[in-house]
Design an enzyme around this catalytic site. Structure first.
Site, PDB file in Angstrom:
ATOM      1  N   SER A   1       0.819  -1.207   0.000  1.00 53.97           N
ATOM      2  CA  SER A   1       0.000   0.000   0.000  1.00 53.97           C
ATOM      3  C   SER A   1       0.855   1.260   0.000  1.00 53.97           C
ATOM      4  CB  SER A   1      -0.944   0.031   1.212  1.00 53.97           C
ATOM      5  OG  SER A   1      -0.329   0.633   2.330  1.00 53.97           O
ATOM      6  N   VAL A   2       0.196   2.373  -0.311  1.00 53.69           N
ATOM      7  CA  VAL A   2       0.833   3.689  -0.291  1.00 53.69           C
ATOM      8  C   VAL A   2       1.304   4.069   1.108  1.00 53.69           C
ATOM      9  CG1 VAL A   2      -1.332   4.944   0.125  1.00 53.69           C
ATOM     10  CG2 VAL A   2       0.526   6.084  -1.106  1.00 53.69           C
ATOM     11  N   LYS A   3       0.744   3.435   2.135  1.00 56.75           N
ATOM     12  CA  LYS A   3       1.052   3.810   3.517  1.00 56.75           C
ATOM     13  C   LYS A   3       2.464   3.425   3.946  1.00 56.75           C
ATOM     14  CE  LYS A   3      -2.866   5.740   4.613  1.00 56.75           C
ATOM     15  NZ  LYS A   3      -2.950   7.141   5.042  1.00 56.75           N
ATOM     16  N   ASP A   4       3.141   2.582   3.153  1.00 53.39           N
ATOM     17  CA  ASP A   4       4.546   2.296   3.460  1.00 53.39           C
ATOM     18  C   ASP A   4       5.356   3.591   3.501  1.00 53.39           C
ATOM     19  OD1 ASP A   4       3.783  -0.346   3.267  1.00 53.39           O
ATOM     20  OD2 ASP A   4       4.767  -0.708   1.350  1.00 53.39           O
TER      21      ASP A   4
ATOM     22  N   ALA B   1       4.575   5.536   6.721  1.00 52.19           N
ATOM     23  CA  ALA B   1       5.083   4.806   7.882  1.00 52.19           C
ATOM     24  C   ALA B   1       6.585   5.012   8.053  1.00 52.19           C
ATOM     25  CB  ALA B   1       4.757   3.314   7.751  1.00 52.19           C
TER      26      ALA B   1
END
Length: 462
Positions: A43-46, A49
């Site tokens: 996901s883009v959330k890597d 994070a």
């Protein structure tokens, strides 16, 4: 030459663009998808994070051997779990109880500890996910609360990486950028870079669930995970995430759940891209935008995560039928004819009086109705997630007749359990199966919202 990295963290970002040649067929403006689902954590959330952890380490907020704590719909937690595994941190992730079960399974696979808590509650409720996780962060020695919603390192990740990648990949030809808004970090950081580098010529579009407050909806629940803004009617003070700048999107495209989910399924079946439901929202919005454009324009739409996290939901025919997003039914015909003949839905405020409920039930099919959380306006109907019980005309009449209840008494004590739900695409046989022995009727869902009640008598005996 294929890149070689010293760790998976070095491979975060750098995702490709794919042209949506089939879904975009016939459009003058090309539509390219930024494939964030190909990231290490899916996901883009890597990106956010890693950015948040590095900033916390730099600022001394996260010490060696410390504990990362976060509330998430799943994707940010997965990114943090990967980073925690690489850098030696304990990771505790709070996940909303409506999130797909695959996300919790993935988190546990990476070694994270998962805490499930509800999110369809007032923000002030101590049991709300955010409050549960904040308490954990305060109680655990050496814990750092990532707080993606208010952490400036979240949008900064996209200012530094996502925006520049899109500009370089399109050789500066991008004219429109489309993305969903969850924490707001992705659209805020990417928009800032693209607008600055283009001299303000890039138009940024927020793709939003139809009932989300970001785009002007009523805040009622929706079925697309990870984007949008839900507002419980009992929340005292709503607030926007600090990671989100409201001037980042120039406009919003508000997309109904059914369009979002079916577009996500089309991505897999027509483009070979297995992506999640928020990608469906974004692509549906991007296609709308592209239809208004010409050959000198170029649309980039960001696909936030992988469909592998939603195999039990949007990519499951059974789940789609169960919630009323698919009309077709196996075997016997669906419930649409019965629903169309049942009359309009009657829903009763769970906090009204016995007398008011009895009056409302006069027009209810079979004398039964769902009891729902109060909301001042319902332009999108009653969400299945707002149903808290049921009301029976027979029960109310008996209580009024024998003096157990007075007309001005609160309804609460006379509420029955919520009616079982079935999707409009399911069969009468499935509806009878849901009834069991103890329920007087079923609540029929269309697009995840209550559309009508079918009394037991209307379903036949099989």
């Amino acid at each position: 030459m294929t890149a070689v990295h010293e760790s998976v963290l070095d491979a975060i970002g750098g995702t490709p663009l794919f042209r949506l040649s089939r879904l975009g067929a016939g459009l003058a403006a090309p539509v390219y998808a930024k494939a964030e689902f190909l990231g290490i954590g899916g996901s883009v959330k890597d990106r956010a994070a890693l950015s948040m952890v590095l900033a916390a380490e730099r600022d001394g907020l996260l010490k060696p051997g410390g504990t990362i704590v976060e509330a998430t719909s799943g994707n940010t937690g997965i990114g943090l779990a990967i980073i925690g595994a690489q850098r030696g941190y304990r990771v505790i992730v709070g996940v909303g109880d409506k999130a797909s079960p695959e996300k919790s399974d993935i988190l546990r696979a990476y070694g994270a500890e998962v805490v499930l808590a509800p999110t369809v509650l007032p923000l002030e409720d101590p049991a709300h996910l955010f409050n549960v996780i904040r308490r954990l962060a305060e109680e655990i020695p050496g814990a750092w609360f990532a707080n993606q919603y208010d952490n400036p390192a979240n949008p900064d990740a996209h200012l530094r990486t996502t925006g520049p990648e899109i500009w370089e990949q399109t050789a500066g030809r991008v004219t429109h950028f489309v993305a969903g808004v969850g924490t707001g970090g992705t659209i805020t950081g990417t928009a800032e870079y693209l607008k600055e580098v283009s001299g303000g010529t890039v138009t940024v579009i927020g793709a939003d669930p139809e009932s989300s407050t970001y785009g002007g909806g009523d805040g009622s629940p929706y079925f697309v995970e990870s984007i949008g803004h839900f507002l419980h009617p009992a929340t005292v003070e709503d607030r926007q995430p600090e990671a989100y700048r409201t001037d980042a999107p120039d406009a919003f495209e508000r997309v109904p759940d059914r369009e979002s989910l079916l577009t996500a399924r089309r991505l897999a079946r027509e483009e070979g891209i297995l992506a999640g439901p928020s990608s469906g929202t974004a692509v549906a919005a991007a296609l709308r935008v592209a239809r208004r454009l010409g050959p000198d324009d170029l649309v980039v739409v960001l696909l936030p995560d992988s469909g592998r996290s939603y195999l039990s939901k949007v990519h499951s025919d059974a789940w789609m039928r169960q919630w009323g997003f698919l009309e077709e039914s196996e075997g016997a015909g669906g419930l649409r004819p019965l629903l169309d003949g049942a009359g309009p839905l009657v829903a009763v405020d769970a906090y009204t009086t016995v007398g008011e409920a009895a009056r409302a039930l006069r027009g209810a099919p079979g004398g039964i109705a769902p009891a729902v959380q109060p909301r001042t306006a319902r332009p999108y109907g009653v969400s299945a997630m707002e149903v808290v019980g049921s009301v029976s005309r027979e029960v109310l009449a008996a209580a009024l007749a024998d003096g157990t209840a007075e007309p001005d008494d609160p309804l609460g004590a006379l509420l029955g359990p919520a009616l079982p739900t079935v999707g409009v695409g399911q069969s009468a046989e499935e509806a009878r199966g849901a009834l069991g022995a103890g329920h007087p009727g079923v609540l029929v869902l269309v697009d995840g919202r209550a559309a009508g009640v079918l009394p037991r008598s209307s379903l036949g005996d099989g």
